[in-house]
Design an enzyme around this catalytic site. Structure first.
Site, PDB file in Angstrom:
ATOM      1  N   ASP A  66       5.764   1.912 -41.484  1.00 29.31           N
ATOM      2  CA  ASP A  66       6.134   2.693 -42.670  1.00 29.31           C
ATOM      3  C   ASP A  66       7.257   2.045 -43.470  1.00 29.31           C
ATOM      4  OD1 ASP A  66       7.926   3.174 -40.602  1.00 29.31           O
ATOM      5  OD2 ASP A  66       7.401   5.275 -40.382  1.00 29.31           O
ATOM      6  N   ASN A 135      10.801  16.314 -35.350  1.00 31.71           N
ATOM      7  CA  ASN A 135       9.774  17.298 -35.712  1.00 31.71           C
ATOM      8  C   ASN A 135       8.385  16.863 -35.239  1.00 31.71           C
ATOM      9  OD1 ASN A 135       9.204  15.193 -37.430  1.00 31.71           O
ATOM     10  ND2 ASN A 135       9.177  16.413 -39.312  1.00 31.71           N
ATOM     11  N   HIS A 137       6.941  13.865 -35.826  1.00 32.76           N
ATOM     12  CA  HIS A 137       6.202  12.889 -36.635  1.00 32.76           C
ATOM     13  C   HIS A 137       6.053  11.567 -35.895  1.00 32.76           C
ATOM     14  CE1 HIS A 137      10.118  11.427 -38.863  1.00 32.76           C
ATOM     15  NE2 HIS A 137       9.846  10.600 -37.888  1.00 32.76           N
ATOM     16  N   GLU A 142       4.047  13.506 -41.142  1.00 29.94           N
ATOM     17  CA  GLU A 142       4.782  14.743 -40.906  1.00 29.94           C
ATOM     18  C   GLU A 142       3.819  15.844 -40.432  1.00 29.94           C
ATOM     19  OE1 GLU A 142       7.846  14.421 -40.812  1.00 29.94           O
ATOM     20  OE2 GLU A 142       8.817  13.765 -42.644  1.00 29.94           O
TER      21      GLU A 142
HETATM   22  C1  F6R Z   1      10.005   4.420 -37.967  1.00 27.29           C
HETATM   23  C2  F6R Z   1       9.097   5.506 -37.660  1.00 27.29           C
HETATM   24  C3  F6R Z   1       9.608   6.857 -37.261  1.00 27.29           C
HETATM   25  C4  F6R Z   1      10.692   6.775 -36.188  1.00 27.29           C
HETATM   26  C5  F6R Z   1      11.197   8.172 -35.835  1.00 27.29           C
HETATM   27  C6  F6R Z   1      12.308   8.126 -34.818  1.00 27.29           C
HETATM   28  O1  F6R Z   1       9.305   3.262 -38.323  1.00 27.29           O
HETATM   29  O2  F6R Z   1       7.941   5.338 -37.773  1.00 27.29           O
HETATM   30  O3  F6R Z   1       8.541   7.634 -36.797  1.00 27.29           O
HETATM   31  O4  F6R Z   1      10.182   6.152 -35.052  1.00 27.29           O
HETATM   32  O5  F6R Z   1      11.645   8.819 -36.988  1.00 27.29           O
HETATM   33  O6  F6R Z   1      13.417   7.482 -35.377  1.00 27.29           O
HETATM   34  P1  F6R Z   1      14.718   7.178 -34.502  1.00 27.29           P
HETATM   35  O7  F6R Z   1      14.315   6.139 -33.502  1.00 27.29           O
HETATM   36  O8  F6R Z   1      15.725   6.645 -35.484  1.00 27.29           O
HETATM   37  O9  F6R Z   1      15.110   8.458 -33.857  1.00 27.29           O
END
Ligand code: F6R
Length: 249
Positions: A66, A135, A137, A142
């Site tokens: 992403d 959440n 995702h 989402e």
């Molecule tokens: C990032 C991604 C997100 C993160 C998630 C957790 O490329 O795809 O799904 O893996 O938001 O983020 P952290 O590791 O910062 O808690």
């Protein structure tokens, strides 16, 4: 399969070793990569192993999950910047084999379609590395994202904007939209490793454990995948039921 370790360090070492094993077994592997704070120690460990072992990455292909819309590749909070800072600047990966969604694409729908098509043209993802949002995702898919989705534009949820606000000078600078690989793109990976560490992931990991496969919890889509490993530290696993902890390897 669950793997539960005491510390973040052990989680990161295990995950880095899995990536390394994949690269050694399949030098031309196609890897799906994630960003975020969970992955920082994973990439640090991976780099350390790679440098010690002088691993050849010249045939590897990578696709990131992403990118924020509106941030250029040289913006310090863009995922492009993150990947070069934590991994790509230190590896000899051919630039044409490194793929990230373009947060500044002028024809964004076309860019999304081409991204999923490029993954397929590369032969699909051999291994997808995932973090998880508080959440539920995965990527930036989402809650309520269709499980049949391909790469698409998403409006970030209020929770994600709060969680990721920590990376920006103030909350209002957190981008409102992003491009993300779709859930179907992720599910088509041959192997998936989901990593979660720390207290901010305790609730969602317990929820995921109990949840049916349901679009309200995007990570629950992974339950239908035949080759999934969920790697947790003790904190993220703290609310898993006793029998789950016992059966984890
Ligand atoms: C990032 C991604 C997100 C993160 C998630 C957790 O490329 O795809 O799904 O893996 O938001 O983020 P952290 O590791 O910062 O808690």
């Amino acid at each position: 399969m669950y793997k539960i370790f005491e510390t973040v360090d052990e989680v990161s070492r295990y995950t880095a070793q899995r990536l390394l094993d994949k690269i050694k077994a399949t030098p031309a592997a196609v890897l799906g990569l994630a960003t975020g704070s969970t992955m920082e120690p994973v990439y640090a460990q991976l780099l350390q192993h790679m440098q010690q072992l002088a691993v050849d990455v010249s045939q590897l292909t990578t696709f990131n999950l992403d990118e924020y819309i509106g941030l250029s590749a040289d913006h310090p909070q863009s995922y492009n910047f993150y990947m070069y800072q934590h991994l790509f600047n230190h590896l000899n990966l051919p630039a044409q084999r490194v793929h990230l969604p373009d947060g500044l694409a002028s024809h964004i729908e076309e860019a999304c379609q081409s991204y999923s098509a490029a993954i397929q043209a590369a032969g699909g993802l051999d291994l997808q590395l995932l973090g998880i949002g508080s959440n539920g995702h995965i990527g930036f898919n989402e809650p309520q994202t269709c499980f049949n989705s391909r790469t698409h534009v998403v409006e970030l949820s209020a929770q994600t904007r709060i969680d990721n606000g920590r990376f920006f000078a103030d909350q209002s600078q957190t981008p409102s939209h992003a491009i993300t690989m779709g859930i179907l793109d992720i599910l088509e990976a041959k192997e998936i490793i989901l990593v979660a560490t720390g207290p901010n992931k305790t609730q969602i990991m317990a929820q995921l454990y109990d949840s049916p496969i349901d679009e309200a919890l995007p990570a629950s889509a992974l339950k239908q995948h035949p080759n999934l490993t969920i790697v947790l530290d003790r904190e993220a696993a703290a609310l898993l039921p006793e029998h789950a902890l016992k059966s984890a390897v």
